[in-house]
Design an enzyme around this catalytic site. Structure first.
Site, PDB file in Angstrom:
ATOM      1  N   ARG A 167       0.832  -1.209   0.000  1.00  0.00           N
ATOM      2  CA  ARG A 167       0.000   0.000   0.000  1.00  0.00           C
ATOM      3  C   ARG A 167       0.865   1.257   0.000  1.00  0.00           C
ATOM      4  O   ARG A 167       0.559   2.230  -0.694  1.00  0.00           O
ATOM      5  CB  ARG A 167      -0.902  -0.022   1.239  1.00  0.00           C
ATOM      6  CG  ARG A 167      -1.745   1.235   1.421  1.00  0.00           C
ATOM      7  CD  ARG A 167      -2.545   1.150   2.705  1.00  0.00           C
ATOM      8  NE  ARG A 167      -3.251   2.384   2.976  1.00  0.00           N
ATOM      9  CZ  ARG A 167      -3.977   2.605   4.068  1.00  0.00           C
ATOM     10  NH1 ARG A 167      -4.095   1.651   4.985  1.00  0.00           N
ATOM     11  NH2 ARG A 167      -4.606   3.758   4.248  1.00  0.00           N
ATOM     12  N   ASN A 223       1.247   1.770  14.952  1.00  0.00           N
ATOM     13  CA  ASN A 223       0.327   0.782  14.381  1.00  0.00           C
ATOM     14  C   ASN A 223       0.405   0.644  12.859  1.00  0.00           C
ATOM     15  O   ASN A 223       0.140  -0.419  12.317  1.00  0.00           O
ATOM     16  CB  ASN A 223      -1.115   1.063  14.829  1.00  0.00           C
ATOM     17  CG  ASN A 223      -1.585   2.457  14.472  1.00  0.00           C
ATOM     18  OD1 ASN A 223      -0.789   3.334  14.144  1.00  0.00           O
ATOM     19  ND2 ASN A 223      -2.885   2.672  14.547  1.00  0.00           N
ATOM     20  N   LYS A 234      10.636  11.055  12.988  1.00  0.00           N
ATOM     21  CA  LYS A 234      10.774  10.208  14.169  1.00  0.00           C
ATOM     22  C   LYS A 234       9.736   9.097  14.111  1.00  0.00           C
ATOM     23  O   LYS A 234       8.546   9.367  13.966  1.00  0.00           O
ATOM     24  CB  LYS A 234      10.583  11.023  15.448  1.00  0.00           C
ATOM     25  CG  LYS A 234      10.724  10.208  16.725  1.00  0.00           C
ATOM     26  CD  LYS A 234      10.429  11.051  17.955  1.00  0.00           C
ATOM     27  CE  LYS A 234      10.583  10.224  19.228  1.00  0.00           C
ATOM     28  NZ  LYS A 234       9.659   9.070  19.273  1.00  0.00           N
ATOM     29  N   ASP A 240      11.439  18.905  24.769  1.00  0.00           N
ATOM     30  CA  ASP A 240      10.847  19.953  23.951  1.00  0.00           C
ATOM     31  C   ASP A 240      11.774  20.434  22.844  1.00  0.00           C
ATOM     32  O   ASP A 240      11.327  21.157  21.944  1.00  0.00           O
ATOM     33  CB  ASP A 240      10.446  21.134  24.833  1.00  0.00           C
ATOM     34  CG  ASP A 240       9.308  20.766  25.787  1.00  0.00           C
ATOM     35  OD1 ASP A 240       8.579  19.811  25.475  1.00  0.00           O
ATOM     36  OD2 ASP A 240       9.164  21.424  26.834  1.00  0.00           O
ATOM     37  N   GLU A 291      -3.305  13.820  13.232  1.00  0.00           N
ATOM     38  CA  GLU A 291      -4.230  12.683  13.139  1.00  0.00           C
ATOM     39  C   GLU A 291      -4.210  12.007  14.500  1.00  0.00           C
ATOM     40  O   GLU A 291      -3.217  11.384  14.882  1.00  0.00           O
ATOM     41  CB  GLU A 291      -3.778  11.712  12.043  1.00  0.00           C
ATOM     42  CG  GLU A 291      -4.694  10.521  11.882  1.00  0.00           C
ATOM     43  CD  GLU A 291      -4.159   9.512  10.887  1.00  0.00           C
ATOM     44  OE1 GLU A 291      -4.567   8.341  10.972  1.00  0.00           O
ATOM     45  OE2 GLU A 291      -3.320   9.878  10.037  1.00  0.00           O
ATOM     46  N   CYS A 336      -7.072   3.797  15.006  1.00  0.00           N
ATOM     47  CA  CYS A 336      -7.891   4.953  15.375  1.00  0.00           C
ATOM     48  C   CYS A 336      -9.269   4.865  14.738  1.00  0.00           C
ATOM     49  O   CYS A 336     -10.245   5.411  15.262  1.00  0.00           O
ATOM     50  CB  CYS A 336      -7.197   6.256  14.995  1.00  0.00           C
ATOM     51  SG  CYS A 336      -6.835   6.432  13.240  1.00  0.00           S
ATOM     52  N   ARG A 343      -9.308   3.750   7.237  1.00  0.00           N
ATOM     53  CA  ARG A 343      -8.558   4.943   6.833  1.00  0.00           C
ATOM     54  C   ARG A 343      -8.528   5.118   5.321  1.00  0.00           C
ATOM     55  O   ARG A 343      -8.490   6.221   4.812  1.00  0.00           O
ATOM     56  CB  ARG A 343      -7.116   4.861   7.363  1.00  0.00           C
ATOM     57  CG  ARG A 343      -6.372   6.181   7.244  1.00  0.00           C
ATOM     58  CD  ARG A 343      -4.978   6.082   7.830  1.00  0.00           C
ATOM     59  NE  ARG A 343      -4.383   7.390   7.966  1.00  0.00           N
ATOM     60  CZ  ARG A 343      -3.783   8.050   6.992  1.00  0.00           C
ATOM     61  NH1 ARG A 343      -3.708   7.531   5.795  1.00  0.00           N
ATOM     62  NH2 ARG A 343      -3.255   9.242   7.207  1.00  0.00           N
TER      63      ARG A 343
END
Length: 491
Positions: free
Chosen positions: A112, A163, A186, A224, A260, A297, A453
């Site tokens: 995909r 995921n 990351k 941060d 997201e 999600c 999704r």
């Protein structure tokens, strides 16, 4: 990749300005297999000083990368995609090893991602290379000609979740690079191996130094410094809602954000369904709830039934339980449907939600059962708003069934959440679907199908605490650019 001399395990370090940093055993972390609970890799966290250097190098590279002819950038990305194609099995096995994703699903994710890159290239060529022109011929403007071009933003920070460690990384990196931005990315700590394999493919195509950079370390370690650097022009993040909110609040003022986040996707089944459809509806609900053990999600996280359909509901719930018990539970390499959750914390979260619901009166039709990190499918009947599972994203194989007084009450329950990602409505009447869908507060609504999704060409939208901005093939490119006008004034 470096290797530990004692166990011969991968030791992953950051990649900045065209080279891997030296592995530092004093800053060592470890990645644990969800299935075996054994260490499968080590990583060396980046220092805050190195983070600052990474952004500086990426910003320097931007000045030349953005000026390249688009066809040159396209050729780089095409070469990268060929390396992905040559390593489908290697990457798929790494995904299964890191997060216990069933091996066939891992292969599908790689394929995909390869297809997505091809689609992104075509969309970039069609929609973003040619300028938009306003002149006398097109707009009736006299003595002026406006040429508006899509220009890149600068340094893009891309942060991907565990995921879908390749697909959601590719969906952030490739659009940014195509349009002329440079990237700092990351991966989640659990899927650093996937990030390494991606950067290895980039290294093989000899991108200019600093165009693509891979930062390694826990968010706590990086602090941060990762998010507050003034050189960041766009954050593209997929992950938990609280983390996303924190990152967005610490971005530089001018930075664009694409987020997201989480979801609590409802599934409403109305009275306008035939009894003969019960098996098909149950299969679709079970697939939507338990694919990748519910760690999506867009998973169905609430089934909402109408009380007056008592006999129909009884049969549907019975079939949902029946279909759930048929799911194969086991190892990711055997391509079981239900595999280990990502870590012990995930198991504990599901267990606590289950215990809270049962304590407050929910009926467990399929009880909590686990071994190691594998949790069997859980069905909870008669869930009410006083239970945590009513309003909490479990991110695991647990499905609550809620009863509404009527359709309007079902809509109220569906909207009674801080999330708004997707929803599903099962009804034979298109008019009823449209009426309900128009009142559901979500980015999209599915008719007689579970939420998902894809396909990647669709816009992907979350409202409320489910996200900010739009993704999908076109919009992933659009968020990485701004319009810049070049005005020709004629005498």
């Amino acid at each position: 990749m470096n290797f530990n001399n004692n166990k011969n395990l991968p030791c992953i370090s950051s990649y900045i300005d065209g080279k891997f940093l030296k592995y530092n055993p004093l800053e060592k972390g470890e990645i644990i297999s969800p299935e075996s609970n054994e260490t499968i890799a080590y990583f060396s966290s980046l220092s805050r000083k190195d983070v600052e250097n990474c952004y500086r190098k990426a910003d320097n590279a931007f000045n030349s990368w953005k000026l390249l002819n688009p066809t040159v950038r396209i050729k780089y990305i095409e070469k990268f995609n060929k390396h992905l194609e040559e390593n489908i099995e290697t990457i798929a096995l790494a995904i299964s090893k890191c997060i216990a994703k069933p091996i066939n699903a891992a292969r599908e994710e790689v394929v995909r991602s390869i297809n997505m890159i091809n689609d992104l290239i075509i969309e970039y060529q069609n929609s973003f290379i040619n300028p938009i022109i306003f002149d006398e011929e097109s707009s009736g403007i006299k003595n002026k000609k406006g040429i508006w071009k899509y220009v890149p933003l600068g340094v893009v920070l891309a942060i991907a979740p565990f995921n879908y460690p390749l697909n959601l990384l590719i969906s952030k990196i490739i659009p940014a690079l195509l349009t002329g931005n440079t990237v700092v990315f990351k991966s989640s700590t659990q899927t650093l191996t996937i990030g390494y394999l991606v950067i290895q493919c980039f290294e093989k195509i000899n991108l200019p130094n600093g165009v693509i950079n891979f930062v390694v370390g826990n968010g706590i370690d990086l602090g941060d410094a990762l998010i507050e650097n003034e050189k960041i022009k766009l954050l593209n993040f997929t992950g938990g809602t609280e983390t996303g909110k924190y990152l967005a609040s610490h971005l530089p003022f001018q930075a664009i954000k694409v987020l997201e986040l989480g979801g609590l996707d409802p599934c409403i089944v109305t009275k306008n369904n035939n009894k003969g459809q019960i098996i098909d509806i149950a299969k679709e609900i079970v697939k939507g709830a338990f694919t990748f053990s519910g760690q999506r999600c867009t998973a169905i996280k609430r089934v909402i039934l109408i009380k007056e359909n008592k006999e129909y509901n009884k049969q549907l719930v019975k079939e949902i339980v029946n279909q759930s018990t048929k799911l194969i539970v086991g190892s990711s390499y055997s391509d079981a449907f239900i595999t280990a959750l990502v870590d012990k914390k995930a198991v504990e979260r599901v267990k606590k939600l289950y215990q809270n619901a049962v304590k407050k009166g929910a009926e467990p039709l399929l009880e909590f059962k686990n071994y190691n990190n594998v949790v069997h499918p859980i069905i909870l009947d008669n869930v009410t708003e006083k239970m945590q599972i009513y309003s909490t994203e479990a991110f695991g194989p647990i499905l609550p069934i809620i009863y509404a007084e009527d359709v309007l009450d079902a809509i109220r329950i569906a909207n009674d959440t801080d999330y708004g990602l997707q929803a599903s409505i099962f009804t034979n009447k298109e008019s009823e679907f449209n009426q309900i869908a128009n009142l559901i507060e979500s980015g999209s609504v599915n008719w007689n199908k579970s939420s998902s999704r894809g396909p990647d060409v669709f816009p992907f939208i979350g409202i409320k605490n489910s996200g900010y901005n739009v993704q999908g093939i076109y919009y992933s490119l659009f968020t990485t650019v701004r319009l810049k006008g070049f005005i020709e004034n004629k005498k």
